[in-house]
Motif scaffolding. Structure first.
Motif, PDB file in Angstrom:
ATOM      1  N   VAL A   1      16.165  20.176  -4.995  1.00 30.37           N
ATOM      2  CA  VAL A   1      15.079  21.183  -5.277  1.00 30.37           C
ATOM      3  C   VAL A   1      13.926  20.356  -4.781  1.00 30.37           C
ATOM      4  CG1 VAL A   1      15.703  22.078  -7.389  1.00 30.37           C
ATOM      5  CG2 VAL A   1      14.661  19.992  -7.741  1.00 30.37           C
ATOM      6  N   ARG A   2      12.990  21.302  -4.004  1.00 29.87           N
ATOM      7  CA  ARG A   2      11.678  20.972  -3.664  1.00 29.87           C
ATOM      8  C   ARG A   2      10.658  20.976  -4.598  1.00 29.87           C
ATOM      9  NH1 ARG A   2      11.804  19.169   1.289  1.00 29.87           N
ATOM     10  NH2 ARG A   2      10.857  19.923   2.985  1.00 29.87           N
ATOM     11  N   LEU A   3       9.609  20.262  -4.919  1.00 30.20           N
ATOM     12  CA  LEU A   3       8.541  20.434  -5.900  1.00 30.20           C
ATOM     13  C   LEU A   3       7.279  19.893  -5.235  1.00 30.20           C
ATOM     14  CD1 LEU A   3       9.929  19.038  -9.195  1.00 30.20           C
ATOM     15  CD2 LEU A   3       8.936  21.307  -8.988  1.00 30.20           C
ATOM     16  N   LEU A   4       6.380  20.657  -5.231  1.00 31.78           N
ATOM     17  CA  LEU A   4       4.725  20.082  -5.058  1.00 31.78           C
ATOM     18  C   LEU A   4       4.376  19.471  -6.332  1.00 31.78           C
ATOM     19  CD1 LEU A   4       3.249  23.325  -3.119  1.00 31.78           C
ATOM     20  CD2 LEU A   4       4.268  21.047  -2.257  1.00 31.78           C
TER      21      LEU A   4
ATOM     22  N   ASP B   1      22.239  14.783 -14.451  1.00 32.50           N
ATOM     23  CA  ASP B   1      21.566  13.371 -13.621  1.00 32.50           C
ATOM     24  C   ASP B   1      20.438  14.101 -12.670  1.00 32.50           C
ATOM     25  OD1 ASP B   1      23.085  11.465 -14.667  1.00 32.50           O
ATOM     26  OD2 ASP B   1      24.525  11.353 -13.110  1.00 32.50           O
ATOM     27  N   VAL B   2      19.254  13.433 -12.601  1.00 31.29           N
ATOM     28  CA  VAL B   2      18.360  13.946 -11.734  1.00 31.29           C
ATOM     29  C   VAL B   2      17.990  12.694 -11.237  1.00 31.29           C
ATOM     30  CG1 VAL B   2      16.091  14.750 -11.470  1.00 31.29           C
ATOM     31  CG2 VAL B   2      17.776  15.795 -13.114  1.00 31.29           C
ATOM     32  N   TRP B   3      17.800  12.599  -9.660  1.00 29.00           N
ATOM     33  CA  TRP B   3      16.993  11.639  -8.952  1.00 29.00           C
ATOM     34  C   TRP B   3      16.050  11.844  -7.867  1.00 29.00           C
ATOM     35  CZ3 TRP B   3      22.224  12.839  -9.156  1.00 29.00           C
ATOM     36  CH2 TRP B   3      22.876  12.822  -7.891  1.00 29.00           C
ATOM     37  N   VAL B   4      15.496  11.140  -7.354  1.00 29.97           N
ATOM     38  CA  VAL B   4      14.372  11.390  -6.482  1.00 29.97           C
ATOM     39  C   VAL B   4      15.203  11.082  -4.904  1.00 29.97           C
ATOM     40  CG1 VAL B   4      12.097  10.774  -5.343  1.00 29.97           C
ATOM     41  CG2 VAL B   4      12.536  10.728  -7.759  1.00 29.97           C
ATOM     42  N   LEU B   5      14.932  12.030  -4.111  1.00 31.79           N
ATOM     43  CA  LEU B   5      15.310  11.725  -2.652  1.00 31.79           C
ATOM     44  C   LEU B   5      14.322  11.254  -1.649  1.00 31.79           C
ATOM     45  CD1 LEU B   5      18.093  14.632  -2.009  1.00 31.79           C
ATOM     46  CD2 LEU B   5      18.486  12.227  -2.590  1.00 31.79           C
ATOM     47  N   ARG B   6      13.308  11.864  -1.664  1.00 31.43           N
ATOM     48  CA  ARG B   6      12.137  11.493  -0.798  1.00 31.43           C
ATOM     49  C   ARG B   6      10.848  12.245  -1.287  1.00 31.43           C
ATOM     50  NH1 ARG B   6      15.568  14.754   1.720  1.00 31.43           N
ATOM     51  NH2 ARG B   6      14.778  16.801   2.690  1.00 31.43           N
ATOM     52  N   CYS B   7       9.843  11.928  -0.954  1.00 31.51           N
ATOM     53  CA  CYS B   7       8.563  12.571  -0.825  1.00 31.51           C
ATOM     54  C   CYS B   7       8.349  13.488   0.405  1.00 31.51           C
ATOM     55  CB  CYS B   7       7.388  11.847  -0.675  1.00 31.51           C
ATOM     56  SG  CYS B   7       7.109  10.357  -1.968  1.00 31.51           S
ATOM     57  N   THR B   8       7.641  14.511   0.194  1.00 28.87           N
ATOM     58  CA  THR B   8       7.240  15.447   1.158  1.00 28.87           C
ATOM     59  C   THR B   8       5.906  15.226   1.634  1.00 28.87           C
ATOM     60  OG1 THR B   8       6.704  17.397  -0.472  1.00 28.87           O
ATOM     61  CG2 THR B   8       8.908  17.231   0.511  1.00 28.87           C
ATOM     62  N   THR B   9       5.435  15.522   2.905  1.00 27.03           N
ATOM     63  CA  THR B   9       4.105  15.216   3.390  1.00 27.03           C
ATOM     64  C   THR B   9       3.474  16.492   4.192  1.00 27.03           C
ATOM     65  OG1 THR B   9       5.255  14.507   5.428  1.00 27.03           O
ATOM     66  CG2 THR B   9       4.589  12.690   4.045  1.00 27.03           C
ATOM     67  N   SER B  10       4.183  17.397   3.935  1.00 26.82           N
ATOM     68  CA  SER B  10       3.292  18.940   4.261  1.00 26.82           C
ATOM     69  C   SER B  10       3.939  19.942   3.367  1.00 26.82           C
ATOM     70  CB  SER B  10       3.709  19.080   5.907  1.00 26.82           C
ATOM     71  OG  SER B  10       5.070  19.164   6.068  1.00 26.82           O
TER      72      SER B  10
ATOM     73  N   PRO C   1       0.891  -1.277   0.031  1.00 26.11           N
ATOM     74  CA  PRO C   1       0.054   0.007  -0.071  1.00 26.11           C
ATOM     75  C   PRO C   1       0.884   1.257  -0.081  1.00 26.11           C
ATOM     76  CG  PRO C   1      -0.739  -1.345   1.898  1.00 26.11           C
ATOM     77  CD  PRO C   1       0.529  -2.094   1.206  1.00 26.11           C
ATOM     78  N   ALA C   2       0.308   2.263  -0.768  1.00 26.92           N
ATOM     79  CA  ALA C   2       1.194   3.329  -0.969  1.00 26.92           C
ATOM     80  C   ALA C   2       0.295   4.748  -0.534  1.00 26.92           C
ATOM     81  CB  ALA C   2       1.598   3.525  -2.006  1.00 26.92           C
ATOM     82  N   GLU C   3       0.789   5.655  -0.162  1.00 25.86           N
ATOM     83  CA  GLU C   3       0.274   7.085   0.166  1.00 25.86           C
ATOM     84  C   GLU C   3       0.847   8.112  -0.631  1.00 25.86           C
ATOM     85  OE1 GLU C   3       0.163   8.010   4.279  1.00 25.86           O
ATOM     86  OE2 GLU C   3      -0.313   5.919   5.040  1.00 25.86           O
ATOM     87  N   ARG C   4       0.017   9.088  -0.821  1.00 25.29           N
ATOM     88  CA  ARG C   4       0.478  10.239  -2.027  1.00 25.29           C
ATOM     89  C   ARG C   4       1.155  11.314  -1.112  1.00 25.29           C
ATOM     90  NH1 ARG C   4      -3.160  13.905  -6.121  1.00 25.29           N
ATOM     91  NH2 ARG C   4      -1.230  14.500  -7.108  1.00 25.29           N
ATOM     92  N   GLY C   5       2.258  11.592  -1.290  1.00 29.24           N
ATOM     93  CA  GLY C   5       2.934  12.698  -0.712  1.00 29.24           C
ATOM     94  C   GLY C   5       2.319  13.982  -1.240  1.00 29.24           C
ATOM     95  N   THR C   6       2.611  15.117  -0.691  1.00 27.99           N
ATOM     96  CA  THR C   6       2.259  16.562  -1.284  1.00 27.99           C
ATOM     97  C   THR C   6       3.511  16.872  -2.215  1.00 27.99           C
ATOM     98  OG1 THR C   6       3.648  17.452   0.526  1.00 27.99           O
ATOM     99  CG2 THR C   6       1.200  17.197   1.017  1.00 27.99           C
ATOM    100  N   GLY C   7       4.544  16.347  -2.313  1.00 33.53           N
ATOM    101  CA  GLY C   7       5.594  16.727  -3.352  1.00 33.53           C
ATOM    102  C   GLY C   7       6.753  15.918  -3.121  1.00 33.53           C
TER     103      GLY C   7
END
Length: 121
Positions: A45-48, A112-121, A23-29
């Motif tokens: 960089v932070r993205l919504l 190169d671009v990669w994902v570090l983590r989701c944001t939740t707020s 199961p997965a949840e959706r982050g805000t960004g």
């Protein structure tokens, strides 16, 4: 006997993605990291969800970021579209996975671009 074993293995491999889903949840960004391989500059960089950001000659759009239910630090799956100035088609469009960046990477000579983590707020 060998044919039965091959069929069983094929069936298990076909079912493994469905069995491995969690199961997965959706982050805000998301938080992404970009590297300019020419000058060695690294930028986080932070993205919504739904937002765009420029990184050098790249335009990055985050559609959404998902993470394991109840564990936002566990992993991150981000759906990205990355375009480059002067090119009509995106240079990348798809899911990137924080824990496996080489699974579906941006294939670009300079960045190169990669994902570090989701944001939740």
């Amino acid at each position: 006997m060998r044919r039965a074993a091959s069929l069983t293995l094929a069936l298990l491999l076909a079912l493994s993605p469905a069995m491995a889903q969690e199961p997965a949840e959706r982050g805000t960004g998301a938080v992404l990291r970009g590297l300019d391989k020419i000058n060695g500059e690294v930028e986080d960089v932070r993205l919504l969800n739904g937002a765009r950001v420029s990184l050098g000659r790249l335009q990055i759009r985050l559609t959404e970021c998902r993470y394991p239910a109840g564990n936002p630090a566990g992993d991150a799956w981000a759906f990205l579209e990355i375009a480059e100035e002067g090119r009509p088609d995106p240079v990348f469009r798809g899911w990137m996975i924080a824990s496996s960046p080489a699974l579906n990477p941006l294939d670009h000579a300079r960045y190169d671009v990669w994902v570090l983590r989701c944001t939740t707020s």
